[in-house]
Motif scaffolding. Sequence first.
Motif, PDB file in Angstrom:
ATOM      1  N   ILE A  11       0.783  -1.314   0.068  1.00 41.93           N
ATOM      2  CA  ILE A  11       0.200  -0.127  -0.027  1.00 41.93           C
ATOM      3  C   ILE A  11       0.854   1.254   0.092  1.00 41.93           C
ATOM      4  N   PHE A  12       2.023   1.175   0.150  1.00 39.86           N
ATOM      5  CA  PHE A  12       3.215   2.306   0.392  1.00 39.86           C
ATOM      6  C   PHE A  12       3.824   2.788  -1.081  1.00 39.86           C
ATOM      7  N   SER A  13       3.110   1.664  -1.925  1.00 37.87           N
ATOM      8  CA  SER A  13       3.813   1.663  -3.300  1.00 37.87           C
ATOM      9  C   SER A  13       2.917   2.630  -4.402  1.00 37.87           C
ATOM     10  N   TYR A 116      -7.254   9.777   1.280  1.00 38.69           N
ATOM     11  CA  TYR A 116      -6.457   9.099   2.401  1.00 38.69           C
ATOM     12  C   TYR A 116      -5.455   7.952   1.777  1.00 38.69           C
ATOM     13  N   LEU A 117      -5.829   7.565   0.571  1.00 43.20           N
ATOM     14  CA  LEU A 117      -4.620   6.665  -0.084  1.00 43.20           C
ATOM     15  C   LEU A 117      -3.335   7.406  -0.509  1.00 43.20           C
ATOM     16  N   ASN A 118      -3.575   8.384  -0.907  1.00 42.25           N
ATOM     17  CA  ASN A 118      -2.318   9.327  -1.327  1.00 42.25           C
ATOM     18  C   ASN A 118      -1.704   9.608  -0.178  1.00 42.25           C
ATOM     19  N   THR A 119      -2.347  10.078   1.227  1.00 41.73           N
ATOM     20  CA  THR A 119      -1.685  10.356   2.223  1.00 41.73           C
ATOM     21  C   THR A 119      -0.996   9.250   2.980  1.00 41.73           C
ATOM     22  N   VAL A 120      -1.403   8.025   2.999  1.00 40.80           N
ATOM     23  CA  VAL A 120      -0.727   6.674   3.312  1.00 40.80           C
ATOM     24  C   VAL A 120       0.376   6.473   2.697  1.00 40.80           C
ATOM     25  N   GLN A 121       0.410   6.559   1.101  1.00 38.17           N
ATOM     26  CA  GLN A 121       1.377   6.345   0.179  1.00 38.17           C
ATOM     27  C   GLN A 121       2.467   7.495   0.310  1.00 38.17           C
ATOM     28  N   ARG A 125       6.222   3.745   4.345  1.00 39.64           N
ATOM     29  CA  ARG A 125       6.122   2.562   5.234  1.00 39.64           C
ATOM     30  C   ARG A 125       6.578   2.917   6.719  1.00 39.64           C
ATOM     31  N   SER A 126       7.717   3.668   6.843  1.00 35.39           N
ATOM     32  CA  SER A 126       8.563   4.187   8.037  1.00 35.39           C
ATOM     33  C   SER A 126       7.342   4.598   9.209  1.00 35.39           C
ATOM     34  N   THR A 127       6.593   5.519   8.498  1.00 33.37           N
ATOM     35  CA  THR A 127       5.422   6.139   9.514  1.00 33.37           C
ATOM     36  C   THR A 127       4.537   5.154  10.059  1.00 33.37           C
ATOM     37  N   TYR A 128       4.289   3.961   9.366  1.00 32.58           N
ATOM     38  CA  TYR A 128       3.307   3.037   9.974  1.00 32.58           C
ATOM     39  C   TYR A 128       3.706   1.834  10.668  1.00 32.58           C
ATOM     40  N   GLU A 129       5.268   1.934  10.565  1.00 34.45           N
ATOM     41  CA  GLU A 129       5.719   0.958  11.287  1.00 34.45           C
ATOM     42  C   GLU A 129       5.645   0.929  12.923  1.00 34.45           C
ATOM     43  N   GLY A 130       4.696   0.368  13.480  1.00 35.22           N
ATOM     44  CA  GLY A 130       4.553   0.381  14.849  1.00 35.22           C
ATOM     45  C   GLY A 130       3.330   1.339  15.277  1.00 35.22           C
ATOM     46  N   LYS A 131       2.698   1.974  14.103  1.00 34.82           N
ATOM     47  CA  LYS A 131       1.619   2.987  14.064  1.00 34.82           C
ATOM     48  C   LYS A 131       0.454   2.299  14.946  1.00 34.82           C
ATOM     49  N   ALA A 141       4.085  -2.427   9.440  1.00 34.77           N
ATOM     50  CA  ALA A 141       3.929  -1.554   8.335  1.00 34.77           C
ATOM     51  C   ALA A 141       3.177  -2.862   7.340  1.00 34.77           C
ATOM     52  N   ASP A 142       3.657  -4.078   7.545  1.00 38.26           N
ATOM     53  CA  ASP A 142       3.143  -5.173   6.621  1.00 38.26           C
ATOM     54  C   ASP A 142       1.549  -5.289   6.951  1.00 38.26           C
TER      55      ASP A 142
END
Length: 161
Positions: A11-13, A116-121, A125-131, A141-142
């Motif tokens: 999803i980060f691609s 929202y999709l654009n915000t996440v992308q 990935r690093s922003t979502y690791e452990g979020k 992130a996975d």
Amino acid sequence: MTTTATSFPDIFSRPVVDGLITRIDRITPESRQLWGKMNAAQMLAHCSKPYDTLYDAAYQAKYPPHTGVMRFLLKLLVKPTVVGPKPYKRDTRTAPSYVVTEERDLRTERNKLVGYLNTVQTAGRSTYEGKMSYSFGPLTADEWTVLFYKHLAHHPRQFGV
């Protein structure tokens, strides 16, 4: 297509997000569901709910994150389905805070979801690791990729897209 360690498209691609946006753009007011009760605009609003838990202060005020025993039960019983490898089944029950019954404007809901999709992308990935997840506590992130992608594969399929 970029995939994650979980074999879900990442999803980060940018290409993955662009593919999802292409599918979302194919949904029209005339699109009819193959199962379930939501119309197309309600479905797009529903698909924004996981992002609302992260980015919408009004939603967060109305539905605060789960804590304590409820979070423990959700992690134990629901998390394996949400971030696990199996696709969602048709007519799977949804969390009450994710139910959308009121009429919505399709263009507005599409724009919100694409935003929202654009915000996440863009966040990456690093922003979502452990979020912190609204329901499950911290996710990798996975796990976020599976949560977001699986939901956005399921519902457009519900409308034949």
